[in-house]
Design a protein around this motif. Structure first.
Motif, PDB file in Angstrom:
ATOM      1  N   ILE A  74       0.809  -1.223   0.000  1.00  0.00           N
ATOM      2  CA  ILE A  74       0.000   0.000   0.000  1.00  0.00           C
ATOM      3  C   ILE A  74       0.843   1.275   0.000  1.00  0.00           C
ATOM      4  O   ILE A  74       0.291   2.381  -0.047  1.00  0.00           O
ATOM      5  CB  ILE A  74      -1.007   0.035   1.170  1.00  0.00           C
ATOM      6  CG1 ILE A  74      -0.311   0.323   2.499  1.00  0.00           C
ATOM      7  CG2 ILE A  74      -1.823  -1.238   1.233  1.00  0.00           C
ATOM      8  CD1 ILE A  74      -1.276   0.733   3.607  1.00  0.00           C
ATOM      9  N   VAL A 113     -11.384  -0.092   1.941  1.00  0.00           N
ATOM     10  CA  VAL A 113     -10.058  -0.695   2.098  1.00  0.00           C
ATOM     11  C   VAL A 113      -9.940  -1.988   1.307  1.00  0.00           C
ATOM     12  O   VAL A 113      -8.903  -2.270   0.703  1.00  0.00           O
ATOM     13  CB  VAL A 113      -9.762  -0.944   3.589  1.00  0.00           C
ATOM     14  CG1 VAL A 113      -8.494  -1.775   3.769  1.00  0.00           C
ATOM     15  CG2 VAL A 113      -9.638   0.382   4.321  1.00  0.00           C
ATOM     16  N   TYR A 125      -6.236  -5.062  -1.911  1.00  0.00           N
ATOM     17  CA  TYR A 125      -5.353  -5.234  -0.751  1.00  0.00           C
ATOM     18  C   TYR A 125      -6.062  -5.985   0.375  1.00  0.00           C
ATOM     19  O   TYR A 125      -5.593  -5.971   1.511  1.00  0.00           O
ATOM     20  CB  TYR A 125      -4.892  -3.870  -0.238  1.00  0.00           C
ATOM     21  CG  TYR A 125      -4.115  -3.066  -1.243  1.00  0.00           C
ATOM     22  CD1 TYR A 125      -2.851  -3.466  -1.670  1.00  0.00           C
ATOM     23  CD2 TYR A 125      -4.649  -1.891  -1.780  1.00  0.00           C
ATOM     24  CE1 TYR A 125      -2.134  -2.733  -2.598  1.00  0.00           C
ATOM     25  CE2 TYR A 125      -3.931  -1.141  -2.707  1.00  0.00           C
ATOM     26  CZ  TYR A 125      -2.682  -1.566  -3.118  1.00  0.00           C
ATOM     27  OH  TYR A 125      -1.985  -0.829  -4.038  1.00  0.00           O
ATOM     28  N   LYS A 156      -4.383   5.068   2.634  1.00  0.00           N
ATOM     29  CA  LYS A 156      -3.535   4.494   3.682  1.00  0.00           C
ATOM     30  C   LYS A 156      -4.099   4.800   5.072  1.00  0.00           C
ATOM     31  O   LYS A 156      -4.014   3.968   5.978  1.00  0.00           O
ATOM     32  CB  LYS A 156      -2.098   5.004   3.534  1.00  0.00           C
ATOM     33  CG  LYS A 156      -1.396   4.449   2.292  1.00  0.00           C
ATOM     34  CD  LYS A 156       0.083   4.804   2.249  1.00  0.00           C
ATOM     35  CE  LYS A 156       0.323   6.233   1.852  1.00  0.00           C
ATOM     36  NZ  LYS A 156       1.775   6.518   1.649  1.00  0.00           N
ATOM     37  N   TYR A 212      -6.868   2.371   5.717  1.00  0.00           N
ATOM     38  CA  TYR A 212      -6.285   1.038   5.949  1.00  0.00           C
ATOM     39  C   TYR A 212      -5.786   0.929   7.391  1.00  0.00           C
ATOM     40  O   TYR A 212      -6.080  -0.040   8.097  1.00  0.00           O
ATOM     41  CB  TYR A 212      -5.142   0.822   4.955  1.00  0.00           C
ATOM     42  CG  TYR A 212      -4.536  -0.560   4.951  1.00  0.00           C
ATOM     43  CD1 TYR A 212      -4.931  -1.515   4.007  1.00  0.00           C
ATOM     44  CD2 TYR A 212      -3.545  -0.920   5.858  1.00  0.00           C
ATOM     45  CE1 TYR A 212      -4.351  -2.777   3.981  1.00  0.00           C
ATOM     46  CE2 TYR A 212      -2.971  -2.173   5.843  1.00  0.00           C
ATOM     47  CZ  TYR A 212      -3.377  -3.106   4.906  1.00  0.00           C
ATOM     48  OH  TYR A 212      -2.800  -4.356   4.878  1.00  0.00           O
ATOM     49  N   LEU A 222      -4.523  -6.958   4.256  1.00  0.00           N
ATOM     50  CA  LEU A 222      -5.159  -6.528   5.499  1.00  0.00           C
ATOM     51  C   LEU A 222      -5.212  -7.663   6.504  1.00  0.00           C
ATOM     52  O   LEU A 222      -4.902  -7.479   7.688  1.00  0.00           O
ATOM     53  CB  LEU A 222      -6.568  -6.011   5.207  1.00  0.00           C
ATOM     54  CG  LEU A 222      -7.350  -5.494   6.417  1.00  0.00           C
ATOM     55  CD1 LEU A 222      -6.708  -4.226   6.966  1.00  0.00           C
ATOM     56  CD2 LEU A 222      -8.808  -5.231   6.045  1.00  0.00           C
TER      57      LEU A 222
END
Length: 443
Positions: free
Chosen positions: A17, A78, A91, A25, A28, A95
């Motif tokens: 990321i 996210v 992503y 970000k 996240y 995570l």
């Protein structure tokens, strides 16, 4: 907090990321913070790693503010599918890895609870891959090929897991003051992690532990846990630390070797005139800590002192393991006044008289090795350091000062590195690479 966390490398250097916008970000990290606050708010490790993520992933970390009221709403953006030219990706799998790494790396029961909650924010079409990835996190033999954006993190995860499965090689390092013990440790680590002043430092035992791969971070546990300890933090002991221990974790810079789980156990100088407690602490460590090797460092410019004799007698009476006797500062010898070979023979004779059978005595130039590694690994030397490096590079080309040649033939043959630069050649002749070979193959 489990101390072995300090032997775990972070997976932030090429975190997927990093290329994203600041706004993404922040979202996240807010999801990560949600899980830390819910599952690990009292964990020093988890809260410290979260702070590290904020610091390393955000461009303006000082402006970060927590602000998540609804996990599902925040996570929606996210874990959403993104588009780059000719490629769709997400992503969502990163995570999961970050949540488990921060909160439940060594606790599968907690990990399963986190996983069950994370599963609720994903559409059922992703459940199979999420389950596959979760299985991998606790069993790295599970394949993760084809899962978006996890290659870098999965590789780091495997290295961390494999590294911690091995038993550490524990090496006690002891000496009188001014022998150059801290410089030797800095040379072996390839970074300045210890004070190098001649005066006595505080009476603490320093555990310096290797990490499996370079993450450009030095950890220090000295009352507080700092996962990005700067030079000042490493050099100054925390006055609130009432224990006798300080632990540092960093990736050791070695040349021609893979990472191995090494602990250097650094003891205070035993002949401090300022504090008898230094001697007591060092001797207690030598008697009580199980180790695979003890390195006794001698000052080549001051061989045969009463202080060394007293400490050597103590060791002969109380330490029964493998011992290496390392003579430092031999690069300062003058050819017409001193002899490296005769000095080593003198030390061997004195050790035999004290009861050490067939003592292994080898020379090193710790400072030469330290400066050479700094140069090899791209660190900037100041003018004085560069002058000293140039001087020693010239001197250690001379036959008598090629300290690698004083090691057993088997050790010399085992060390195979390219010496195509002045710094690499200096490092080879410093004797430290050969000492590393002995350490890394102790068992």
């Amino acid at each position: 907090m489990e101390k072995y966390f300090l032997e775990t490398s972070q997976m932030l250097g090429e975190h997927p990321i990093l290329q994203e916008k600041e706004s993404y970000k922040i979202k996240y990290i807010r999801v990560l913070e949600y899980f830390v606050l819910k599952y690990s708010k009292d964990s020093v490790w988890a809260t410290s790693v979260l702070c590290l993520y904020i610091k390393k992933l955000l461009n303006n970390s000082e402006d970060y503010k927590y602000g998540i009221s609804d996990l599902h709403k925040q996570a929606k953006d996210v874990i959403a599918t993104k588009f780059r030219p000719f490629k769709f990706f997400s992503y969502r799998y990163c995570l999961l890895m970050d949540c488990i790494f921060i909160n439940a790396y060594d606790d599968k029961n907690k990990g399963e609870k986190i996983f069950e909650e994370i599963l609720t924010i994903y559409h059922k079409r992703y459940h199979k891959k999420i389950q596959q990835l979760f299985s991998f996190l606790y069993d790295t033999s599970v394949p993760v090929d084809g899962i978006d954006k996890v290659d870098y993190m999965a590789d780091g995860w495997k290295q961390n897991r494999a590294f911690l499965k091995s038993d550490p090689i524990k090496v006690i390092v002891t000496a009188n003051m001014s022998a150059g013990k801290s410089t030797l440790l800095n040379a072996l680590v390839g970074k300045k992690v210890n004070k190098t002043q001649n005066e006595a430092c505080t009476a603490k035992i320093h555990y310096i532990k290797n990490k499996p791969f370079e993450d450009s971070l030095c950890y220090e546990l000295d009352y507080l846990l700092d996962l990005d300890a700067d030079y000042q933090t490493l050099m100054e002991d925390n006055k609130n630390n009432q224990s006798n221990l300080i632990t540092v974790g960093t990736h050791f810079r070695t040349v021609g070797k893979g990472a191995k789980r090494i602990w250097f156990i650094d003891t205070p100088g035993v002949n401090s005139s300022q504090d008898e407690w230094h001697k007591e602490l060092a001797e207690d460590t030598i008697k009580s800590v199980e180790s695979d090797l003890l390195i006794y460092l001698l000052n080549g410019e001051n061989i045969g002192t009463d202080d060394d004799r007293r400490h050597l007698i103590f060791i002969s009476e109380h330490y029964q393991g493998n011992i290496m006797f390392v003579v430092n500062k031999v690069d300062r010898f003058r050819k017409k006044e001193d002899s490296v070979q005769e000095t080593l023979q003198t030390v061997e004779g004195e050790l035999s008289e004290l009861g050490f059978t067939n003592p292994m005595v080898v020379p090193v130039s710790s400072y030469a090795a330290y400066l050479a590694k700094m140069k090899i690994f791209g660190e900037t030397l100041d003018e004085d350091e560069q002058d000293e490096l140039d001087r020693m590079a010239r001197k250690l080309k001379k036959e008598e000062y090629q300290f690698d040649t004083y090691y057993p033939d088997a050790i010399q043959k085992a060390v195979r590195v390219s010496c195509d630069t002045e710094e690499a050649l200096l490092l080879m002749h410093s004797g430290v690479l050969q000492l590393e070979q002995i350490i890394y193959t102790t068992r």
